[in-house]
Design a protein around this motif. Structure first.
Motif, PDB file in Angstrom:
ATOM      1  N   CYS A 184      53.286  -9.819  47.928  1.00  0.00           N
ATOM      2  CA  CYS A 184      52.987 -11.208  47.577  1.00  0.00           C
ATOM      3  C   CYS A 184      51.843 -11.258  46.567  1.00  0.00           C
ATOM      4  CB  CYS A 184      52.586 -12.000  48.824  1.00  0.00           C
ATOM      5  SG  CYS A 184      53.966 -12.530  49.863  1.00  0.00           S
ATOM      6  N   TYR A 235      60.430 -19.158  43.855  1.00  0.00           N
ATOM      7  CA  TYR A 235      59.415 -18.467  44.650  1.00  0.00           C
ATOM      8  C   TYR A 235      59.360 -19.050  46.057  1.00  0.00           C
ATOM      9  CZ  TYR A 235      57.652 -17.071  40.033  1.00  0.00           C
ATOM     10  OH  TYR A 235      57.529 -16.587  38.760  1.00  0.00           O
ATOM     11  N   ARG A 238      52.463 -15.907  47.278  1.00  0.00           N
ATOM     12  CA  ARG A 238      53.735 -16.246  46.644  1.00  0.00           C
ATOM     13  C   ARG A 238      54.570 -14.988  46.445  1.00  0.00           C
ATOM     14  NH1 ARG A 238      53.500 -18.545  40.644  1.00  0.00           N
ATOM     15  NH2 ARG A 238      53.400 -16.309  40.197  1.00  0.00           N
ATOM     16  N   MET A 239      55.877 -15.131  46.678  1.00  0.00           N
ATOM     17  CA  MET A 239      56.798 -14.013  46.491  1.00  0.00           C
ATOM     18  C   MET A 239      58.021 -14.478  45.720  1.00  0.00           C
ATOM     19  SD  MET A 239      58.740 -11.622  49.348  1.00  0.00           S
ATOM     20  CE  MET A 239      57.227 -10.790  49.849  1.00  0.00           C
TER      21      MET A 239
END
Length: 239
Positions: free
Chosen positions: A30, A50, A107-108
């Motif tokens: 992340c 995302y 966030r990924m």
């Protein structure tokens, strides 16, 4: 191969339910980001790019009922995540999402998250259990919007926001609250004025301070407590 790193202390409850190795994988894959007040993260019916795991701050889920009028159906803070519907194998966002309170998040990339869901049934199960909680919250909000007065709904929304920001000081304008509750700004002004007269909150230039948590709970409807109880009961599934 992902480089090892010293794991930060992450106060996202959903991630904290993961086993150690999975938790480590998510932390390493992340990117820490800032959530900016008013920022749009997703548009309804558009592809999710995302997923976000809030650490501080919170995100509102909005649904439009008529042109330029919307209701806030849900609120996401560090108890959960934005983008969990990817577990249902649908790549599009079900609702619009905006940052209601500034903060930080992990966030990924959605593609990477999807790949993890496909390769790890345990992660998918956790996300699906969390989605069950979200569905209950959405249903409770829909019923609340139809059954209760603006004053009660405002108190409920302030309580939900405080739970996720962990602060007595909230950055919430009357205009934003009107959008969240799907009412005219004047209705929010009247409801907020009542709460201020009762010494429950103070309001000044887009900043709301909660002076009495107990008073806010008394002014709210039972929908707030129903949602809290639902989350507490369902969270046992994660363990």
């Amino acid at each position: 191969m992902t480089a090892t790193c010293t794991l930060p202390v992450v106060s996202n409850h959903l991630l904290n339910y993961l086993p150690r190795l999975e938790y480590q994988w998510f932390i390493e894959n992340c990117t820490p980001v800032e959530l900016l007040f008013g920022e749009t993260l997703n548009i309804a019916d558009e592809a999710i790019k995302y997923v976000y795991f809030p650490v501080t701050g919170c995100i509102s889920l909005l649904i439009e009922v008529v042109e330029k009028q919307s209701f806030a159906m849900g609120l996401i803070g560090n108890e959960g995540m934005l983008g969990a519907t990817l577990a249902l194998e649908n790549s599009n966002a079900a609702m619009k999402s905006i940052v209601q309170s500034s903060g930080r998040a992990l966030r990924m990339d959605a593609a990477k998250f999807n790949h993890r869901l496909e390769s790890n049934p345990l992660v998918r199960k956790l996300i699906l259990n969390y989605l069950y909680v979200v569905m209950q919250q959405l249903a409770q909000t829909g019923a609340c919007n139809n059954a209760h007065e603006v004053k009660q709904r405002l108190a409920r929304w302030l309580l939900m926001t405080q739970d996720r920001t962990h602060s007595d000081h909230l950055q919430l304008t009357h205009q934003l609250l009107a959008k969240m509750l799907g009412v005219r700004r004047s209705a929010v002004t009247i409801a907020a004025g009542y709460l201020q007269q009762q010494g429950i909150i103070s309001y000044n230039r887009g900043q709301i301070s909660i002076l009495s948590r107990a008073g806010l709970e008394q002014s709210s409807c039972q929908c707030y407590f129903a949602a809290v109880n639902s989350y507490q009961k369902t969270s046992a599934i994660y363990k």
